[in-house]
Design an enzyme around this catalytic site. Structure first.
Site, short mmCIF file in Angstrom:
data_model
loop_
_atom_site.label_atom_id
_atom_site.label_comp_id
_atom_site.label_asym_id
_atom_site.label_seq_id
_atom_site.Cartn_x
_atom_site.Cartn_y
_atom_site.Cartn_z
N HIS A 235 0.87 -1.12 -0.11
CA HIS A 235 -0.03 -0.02 -0.16
C HIS A 235 0.96 1.15 0.04
O HIS A 235 1.81 1.23 0.82
CB HIS A 235 -0.81 -0.11 1.31
CG HIS A 235 -1.94 1.28 1.16
ND1 HIS A 235 -1.54 2.45 1.67
CD2 HIS A 235 -3.22 1.21 0.89
CE1 HIS A 235 -2.65 3.24 1.71
NE2 HIS A 235 -3.75 2.35 1.22
N CYS A 273 -3.52 2.22 -4.33
CA CYS A 273 -4.57 3.23 -3.69
C CYS A 273 -4.37 4.65 -4.35
O CYS A 273 -3.55 5.27 -4.14
CB CYS A 273 -3.77 3.11 -2.36
SG CYS A 273 -5.15 4.29 -1.51
N HIS A 300 -7.52 0.36 -4.57
CA HIS A 300 -8.59 1.22 -3.68
C HIS A 300 -8.78 2.56 -4.80
O HIS A 300 -7.94 3.09 -5.37
CB HIS A 300 -7.78 1.77 -2.66
CG HIS A 300 -7.45 0.75 -1.47
ND1 HIS A 300 -6.70 1.30 -0.53
CD2 HIS A 300 -7.53 -0.25 -1.56
CE1 HIS A 300 -6.21 0.22 0.44
NE2 HIS A 300 -7.13 -1.14 -0.18
N ASP A 353 -12.50 3.14 -1.84
CA ASP A 353 -11.76 3.46 -0.38
C ASP A 353 -12.35 4.58 0.30
O ASP A 353 -12.80 5.56 -0.33
CB ASP A 353 -10.32 3.77 -1.08
CG ASP A 353 -9.26 3.75 0.51
OD1 ASP A 353 -9.69 2.90 1.12
OD2 ASP A 353 -8.15 4.26 0.29
N HIS A 354 -12.52 4.35 1.42
CA HIS A 354 -13.11 5.11 2.38
C HIS A 354 -14.36 5.79 1.60
O HIS A 354 -14.69 5.52 0.59
CB HIS A 354 -12.17 6.62 2.58
CG HIS A 354 -10.85 6.23 3.17
ND1 HIS A 354 -9.84 7.25 3.54
CD2 HIS A 354 -10.32 5.08 3.59
CE1 HIS A 354 -8.75 6.47 3.73
NE2 HIS A 354 -8.98 5.36 4.01
N TYR A 372 -14.64 4.42 6.98
CA TYR A 372 -15.55 3.29 6.68
C TYR A 372 -16.81 3.31 7.18
O TYR A 372 -17.25 2.12 7.77
CB TYR A 372 -14.49 1.98 6.90
CG TYR A 372 -13.18 1.80 6.52
CD1 TYR A 372 -13.13 1.38 5.24
CD2 TYR A 372 -11.94 2.64 6.89
CE1 TYR A 372 -11.85 1.04 4.68
CE2 TYR A 372 -11.06 2.69 6.15
CZ TYR A 372 -10.71 1.99 5.08
OH TYR A 372 -9.44 1.73 4.25
C1 DNO Z 1 -6.58 3.10 5.19
C2 DNO Z 1 -6.01 2.00 4.72
C3 DNO Z 1 -4.74 1.48 5.15
C4 DNO Z 1 -4.13 0.45 4.46
C5 DNO Z 1 -2.85 -0.17 4.95
C6 DNO Z 1 -2.60 -1.46 4.25
O1 DNO Z 1 -7.75 3.53 5.09
O2 DNO Z 1 -5.93 2.37 3.25
O3 DNO Z 1 -4.60 1.47 6.49
O4 DNO Z 1 -5.29 -0.70 4.76
O5 DNO Z 1 -1.95 0.84 4.86
O6 DNO Z 1 -1.29 -2.11 5.05
#
Ligand code: DNO
Length: 406
Positions: A235, A273, A300, A353-354, A372
């Site tokens: 990530h 991401c 993501h 993501d988020h 989340y």
């Molecule tokens: C946050 C996430 C990160 C991710 C870690 C992967 O929302 O994208 O916490 O899970 O960095 O190791």
């Protein structure tokens, strides 16, 4: 139509967003972790299977691990590093035995992602995650009191930071601090003292040392992952630049190219991401994707809005600095390439993501996992699904056009 595989992150049985709700979003793939197992320990087949069964009973599939955390002693190459790497290898094997082959991790020193405001109000009344440089400076300089932190900021930023800090009540300082450092499931109860002692472990560690430690870690675990037909996906740093006086080494196009070249194994992959890479206005997110496309194992999708000072907040999924149309198109083209190569696993799992906290999200107790929320993420997923549907249709029509022209 065969788009990407739609995933949704689930934080386990304590997640206030239950699997039954996730099922209704249209997602089919669950992205989760065994957060109750301390960092560094082996994930047993028994524990994995138990969690897998809960997910399967809800009509979903656990296909991506996020995350199998890399212990700090692996990052700093100290203490029980060797033992933890051995455990990591066993966890990879155990996951593969259960049919789970995509494993997310990060190599950010001390803290994972960082935001200064978890409830940034947007004009429409919803809330987003926000990173403000001056507020972060206030944390480092006046709360954490990291020696030398003030050297990393301009006089104007420091003045802004001081004004921000002075205006806070002790209770606000407490909440602000918790929001910054204590957000990570599996790593709860983090105190300022803990951060200080963790930072101490990095005192003599340069950027090159951290890069080497990552390469050494991957050189040891990738052969095991290869044998298991598994992929470790890193990530990116979030935000994608050095923070807390520590190096961050997976933030830019050149970092990505460097790491993929340094450990040239199909098991050395990327968790793409988009939102994290977009935290830096000089990152061209689509260009970065294209540079590592064949090694992207998980995605993501998210975007950010920046201001001229480098502060950013999380945008609606199709807005902000990421050109989501071009990115989604590039991903779908990569899938086509994989399909043509005859790969059975050509569909890539992505998750929205988020998401903003909105509507009923705001009526519930604050989400213990910032970003989340149920409704905000579902909105993101729905928008991306629509975008993808349009692109796939257009690709299909273009192909039909070519056929008739032939
Ligand atoms: C946050 C996430 C990160 C991710 C870690 C992967 O929302 O994208 O916490 O899970 O960095 O190791």
């Amino acid at each position: 139509m065969d788009g990407m595989l739609q995933g949704f992150r689930w934080y386990g049985p304590d997640d206030p967003v239950p699997l039954s709700f996730i099922r209704q979003t249209g997602a089919t793939q669950i992205v989760t972790s065994l957060h109750h197992i301390p960092y560094g320990e082996t994930w047993s087949v028994k524990e994995i299977r138990e969690r897998q069964k809960i997910v399967a009973d809800a009509g979903l599939t656990w296909s991506v691990v996020e995350s199998l955390p890399v212990h700090e002693e692996i990052k700093t190459r100290r203490g029980r590093c060797e033992e933890f790497i051995g455990n990591y290898k066993r966890s990879i094997e155990n996951l593969a035995e259960c049919g789970i082959h995509t494993i997310t991790y990060n190599f950010m020193p001390v803290l994972d992602w960082i935001r200064t405001d978890l409830h940034y109000k947007l004009p429409d009344g919803s809330e987003a995650l926000y990173f403000d440089k001056a507020q972060f400076a206030a944390f480092e300089v006046f709360i954490l009191k990291r020696p030398g932190a003030e050297k990393d900021y301009s006089a104007a930023t420091l003045a802004e930071a001081e004004a921000f800090f002075r205006a806070m009540t002790p209770e606000k300082v407490r909440r602000f601090t918790t929001g910054l450092i204590d957000n990570f499931p599996g790593f709860k109860g983090v105190t300022l003292e803990k951060i200080r002692s963790m930072l101490d472990e990095y005192r003599t560690l340069s950027r090159a040392d951290l890069e080497n430690n990552l390469i050494r870690f991957l050189s040891e675990v990738c052969p095991v992952a290869e044998k298991c037909a598994s992929m470790l996906v890193i990530h990116p740093d979030d935000p994608p630049y050095p923070i807390l006086g520590l190096p961050r080494i997976f933030s830019t196009l050149s970092d990505v190219k460097k790491l993929l070249k340094a450990v040239d194994s199909p098991a050395n992959g990327v968790c793409f991401c988009a939102g994290s890479f977009s935290g830096r206005p000089d990152n061209d997110v689509v260009e970065i994707f294209k540079a590592c496309a064949p090694r992207v194992g998980f995605i993501h999708l998210r975007s950010t809005h920046h201001d001229e000072k480098g502060n950013f907040y999380e945008a609606n999924h199709l807005e902000g600095s990421v050109d989501m149309y071009r990115l989604a198109k590039a991903i779908l083209e990569e899938q086509e390439r994989r399909k043509k190569q005859g790969r059975s696993d050509w569909r890539i799992v992505f998750r929205p993501d988020h998401g903003h906290a909105m509507m009923d999200d705001l009526a519930k107790p604050p989400c213990p996992n910032p970003g989340y929320t149920a409704i905000g993420r579902m909105k993101g997923l729905a928008e991306i699904r629509g975008l993808e549907f349009g692109i796939l249709k257009a690709m299909q029509e273009a192909r039909c056009g070519e056929e008739t022209r032939k």
